[in-house]
Scaffold this active site. Structure first.
Site, PDB file in Angstrom:
ATOM      1  N   HIS A 287       6.845  19.147  10.815  1.00  0.00           N
ATOM      2  CA  HIS A 287       7.221  19.024   9.400  1.00  0.00           C
ATOM      3  C   HIS A 287       6.023  18.965   8.462  1.00  0.00           C
ATOM      4  O   HIS A 287       6.186  19.002   7.253  1.00  0.00           O
ATOM      5  CB  HIS A 287       8.135  17.815   9.191  1.00  0.00           C
ATOM      6  CG  HIS A 287       7.449  16.485   9.247  1.00  0.00           C
ATOM      7  ND1 HIS A 287       7.181  15.759   8.122  1.00  0.00           N
ATOM      8  CD2 HIS A 287       6.976  15.774  10.285  1.00  0.00           C
ATOM      9  CE1 HIS A 287       6.578  14.631   8.476  1.00  0.00           C
ATOM     10  NE2 HIS A 287       6.443  14.628   9.778  1.00  0.00           N
ATOM     11  N   CYS A 409       2.843   2.315   5.651  1.00  0.00           N
ATOM     12  CA  CYS A 409       3.781   1.405   5.012  1.00  0.00           C
ATOM     13  C   CYS A 409       4.508   0.571   6.050  1.00  0.00           C
ATOM     14  O   CYS A 409       4.979   1.088   7.042  1.00  0.00           O
ATOM     15  CB  CYS A 409       4.826   2.177   4.226  1.00  0.00           C
ATOM     16  SG  CYS A 409       4.168   2.912   2.750  1.00  0.00           S
TER      17      CYS A 409
END
Lengths: 464, 388
Positions: A287, A409
């Site tokens: 991706h 994150c």
């Protein structure tokens, strides 16, 4: 609101391809507009598709052709903001390419598990192997050296943990793992996990400029050659875009020392021969190059010691288990093919955009990381003194411009970039940074929007 | 239309509050406060409002409402302003209320400041209380109509400037209505259990947490004459008014139970006495906060009816009357988060508040907040330093 559309708003990419081919729902978040075909595809998933530029000019352009229909907003909450999107986060994920999408669609309802021995299974298997050969040709390596995985992280884990364990099994003295401090967490945390098995982790030295120090690292590898189980260095840093000396260190490890070398090449694809895939294991992610989410590859040169780290039927060379997702790998292969074909032209185009991006950033007082180092054009990391990167993200987001602080994150909490900290920047500096990353759909329209918004946004963030 | 930050904890109250703000046509952005650098998960025993699951619930609410969502990291400020202070207070033998402190220093300070700096007008939360403005633009903080859920006590530490940046859409609702509304809106948190625990204390075991952070400091449990009656392993694990868990072995001469009267951190002693000795009739504290303007100006005056529907700040209104330099007035005082409102007289000047209770109260600990009410209106608050 609907109006007839079609055509080639993003002419650079889609000239000549009818708009009805753009049936990707993965694209929706990248753009403010959505297209759907008239009539034939009633499901929502089918009509959420776009490959149209977000600019008003492009909307107008679409309005003059006429193949599908165009929608501004409707039932999906995220569409409530009728915002034109300018996407500068391609290093996080980039929209699917046309060919990749077509390959996915072609195979999404294909009958048969590729491990089955009946006709349908054989056909499915044939698609998987065709895809492997496509990738092998693009990368000039034997198909048998490629195994499919779920993505970059799994590939990195296998390339570190699987190699370290196998190497120590053969050579019990090999209990050290060497990594750079600026790796992706898929590498860093995989290496750290090995400490619970008795491995120790050695860090590569960086130069003052913040790039891995080639001579010092090569020397360190020589000193520890007998005890190293695996060495890992990324080809291109995912936050700064700085090209690391992975190819030269892989050469030392492979040819001179006989130590396994792993390269996280996730951000390096489409960048030419930055890396020899004969000298190291290398991780790729679909991706990041316009393929589907959920697919990746690990390249494993024939003489590499490696063993499985997850267990099952061993579909992929007994190193990786799980049914091979046929549409995903077929789609991944098409993305590789298209990236490779367009590489030289596209890199030039991106370099042009990067030059303009830099001048936009420096005009508002931003400091660009690694300005004198070799970098890929697609990624720029900039510090905004006196600002919080998180505030800048929020302010730009409200104006339809998507950037990231470029850091890992946890529960969506941006942490200061470990890469910037490792490069010797202070916590405050690291907290003031933004990553701008560009890709195949980025145009000067996007930069126009950024240029218009940035001065005000920086002024607000600085006042705080 | 105002630009509002909705503080989304991941619970049902903040979800409905945000939904109501969206319905009113405001431009709402959801923010979840990350208060821990290493957030817990349900797997590690979190039952507060700050686990990874809570952050995810908050995100899903924002998705459902179609508003932008961010996690803002206040873990550093939270650690310094709330957790450290919590431990320091216990170390000094006082009894802090961390939720109140978090409101004062994080939610309505750090969060509000950041919101305003980024161009937002106010912060919406799901607190059970109301902020209203009279025709002159003067502010009043009021109790919730749901007496059982009323959170005006923990908001009583906010200044009127802070309250002017708050929107509390739930002040006119009772909890069951909030849950029904959440269900009607299709919010999955509609039946999520309330959190009662202190969010940074795993498993809700405060004593264990304090031992872990402050160690074990064994000392004597004594009566007021200094006679040693037992041992404790840290004054900080005791609270004033506590009866159970003292393990005193022998009964008092009069055969009546003994309670913790005082915590003497300097001498590492827990002092116990009969219930009668816990009685207080007066208390004082420094640096009062007057939430609803000058304290005695409007006491006892007819006030406009509260409109508890999340009224927006009246930034262009004249605001509060100047605060009188000193004064005395009759009011009610609440000394615990869910305590009764006790009739009292309040004397104040710029630095200090002395509260004389009309009837005695029992087991009041320094460190707690005394919140002063005029009927349903919060007049102000002070942290208790001394009782008698």
């Amino acid at each position: 609101m609907t109006s007839p559309v079609g055509g080639d708003a993003r002419e650079r990419h889609i000239t000549g391809i009818p708009i009805s081919n753009f049936t990707a729902y993965g694209l929706r978040n990248s753009y403010g507009l959505r297209l759907h075909r008239t009539g034939d595809r009633p499901q929502r998933s089918r009509r959420v598709l776009v490959a149209v530029a977000p600019s008003r000019a492009a909307r107008t352009a679409c309005g003059h052709r006429g193949v599908g229909s165009i929608e501004d907003v409707d039932d999906s909450p995220s569409d409530r903001m009728d915002l034109v999107r300018h996407y500068f986060d391609h290093a996080a994920t980039t929209p699917m390419r046309d060919a990749a999408l077509t390959a996915w669609e072609t195979n999404a309802r294909r009958l048969g598990n590729p491990s089955a021995i009946h006709g349908a299974g054989r056909e499915a298997r044939s698609v998987v192997e065709e895809a492997r050969e496509t990738v092998a040709d693009a990368w000039s390596i034997p198909p048998s050296t490629i195994i499919w995985t779920s993505g970059g992280t799994e590939s990195d884990n296998l390339g570190i943990i699987g190699v370290a364990r196998a190497r120590r099994r053969k050579n019990p003295a090999a209990t050290q793992v060497m990594v750079s401090p600026i790796e992706h967490h898929g590498v860093l945390d995989a290496a750290a996990s090995l400490t619970s098995e008795g491995f120790t982790v050695i860090q590569m030295p960086l130069t003052e400029a913040g790039i891995v120090n080639y001579p010092a690292t090569a020397d360190l590898m020589r000193v520890h050659a007998d005890t190293l189980a695996v060495v890992a260095l990324m080809a291109v840093n995912n936050e700064t875009g700085i090209i690391q000396p992975a190819d030269r260190l892989a050469e030392v490890a492979h040819t001179e020392l006989g130590v396994p070398f792993h390269c996280d090449a996730v951000q390096a694809h489409g960048l030419g021969p930055a890396l020899s895939l004969q000298t190291c294991t290398a991780a790729f992610s679909a991706h990041k190059i316009g393929g589907p989410l959920g697919a990746g590859a690990l390249v494993i040169p024939p003489d590499t010691p490696i063993e499985a780290i997850s267990f099952g039927a061993g579909q992929e060379s007994r190193l990786r288990s799980g049914t091979v997702p046929v549409p995903l790998v077929a789609s991944f292969a098409e993305a590789v093919r298209e990236t490779t074909v367009t590489e030289s032209v596209e890199n030039q185009r991106i370099d042009g955009l990067a030059a303009r991006l830099e001048s936009i950033l420096t005009s508002v007082g931003a400091q660009i990381i690694g300005q004198n180092l070799a970098r890929v054009g697609a990624i720029r990391y900039a510090l905004f003194p006196g600002c919080s990167g998180q505030d800048l993200v929020v302010l730009l987001d409200a104006r339809g411009i998507h950037v990231s602080t470029g850091s890992a994150c946890t529960a969506g909490v941006p942490q200061p970039s470990h890469v910037l900290l490792a490069m010797g920047h202070s916590q405050d500096e690291a907290n003031s940074g933004l990553r701008f990353s560009m890709g195949w759909t980025t145009t000067h329209d996007d930069l126009d929007a950024l240029q218009a918004a940035l001065p005000e946004v920086v002024a607000i963030a600085r006042r705080r | 239309m105002a630009r509002l930050i909705a503080a989304l904890s991941g619970g049902v109250d903040s979800a409905v509050a945000a939904a109501r703000a969206v319905d009113q046509g405001h431009d709402v952005t959801g923010v979840h406060l990350a208060l821990s650098r290493t957030p817990q998960t349900h797997r590690t025993g979190s039952r507060g409002c700050c686990s990874l699951e809570d952050a995810n619930d908050a995100r899903r609410v924002a998705d459902k409402l179609g508003i932008p969502f961010y996690v803002w990291d206040f873990s550093e400020q939270f650690h310094h302003e709330v957790v450290q202070q919590f431990l320091d207070e216990y170390r000094r033998g006082r009894t802090p209320n961390p939720c109140l402190r978090c409101n004062e220093k994080i939610k309505f300070a750090a969060l509000c400041d950041r919101a305003v700096a980024l161009g937002f007008d106010a912060v919406v939360t799901g607190h059970y209380a109301s902020v209203t403005y009279d025709e002159a633009g003067r502010i009043e903080l009021r109790r919730s109509v749901d007496a059982a859920k009323d959170q005006s006590y923990v908001l009583g530490v906010l200044t009127s400037e802070q309250l002017r940046r708050c929107v509390f859409p739930l002040g006119g609702m009772v909890k069951s209505e909030v849950r029904q509304e959440a269900a009607r809106r299709g919010l999955r948190v509609a039946d999520k259990p309330d959190s009662y625990d202190i969010c940074f204390i795993p498993e809700g075991d405060t004593a264990d947490y304090l031992h872990d952070k402050l160690g074990r400091r064994p000392g004597d449990i004594v009566d007021e004459d200094g006679t040693v009656l037992g041992r404790h392993d840290g004054v900080f694990t005791h609270t004033i008014g506590q009866r159970k868990g003292l393990h005193l072995g022998r009964p008092a001469p009069d055969g009546r139970p003994r309670y913790v009267l005082r915590l003497d951190a300097a001498n590492n002693q827990v002092i116990v006495a009969s219930h009668e000795r816990l009685k207080i009739t007066g208390l004082k504290g420094r640096d009062p906060i007057w939430c609803s303007g000058s304290p005695d100006v409007r006491i006892g005056q007819a006030r406009p009816t509260a409109q508890a529907d999340g009224q927006l700040p009246c930034a262009d209104q004249p605001g509060e009357d100047p605060i009188a330099a000193q004064g005395r007035f009759a009011a009610t005082v609440q000394l615990r988060a869910h305590g009764d409102a006790l009739p009292a007289h309040v004397d104040y000047d710029a630095n200090e508040v002395v509260i004389t209770l009309d009837q005695p109260a029992y087991g009041i600990a320094p460190g707690q907040a005394a919140v002063i009410y005029d009927d349903a209106v919060v007049v102000g608050s002070v942290t208790i330093d001394q009782t008698w």
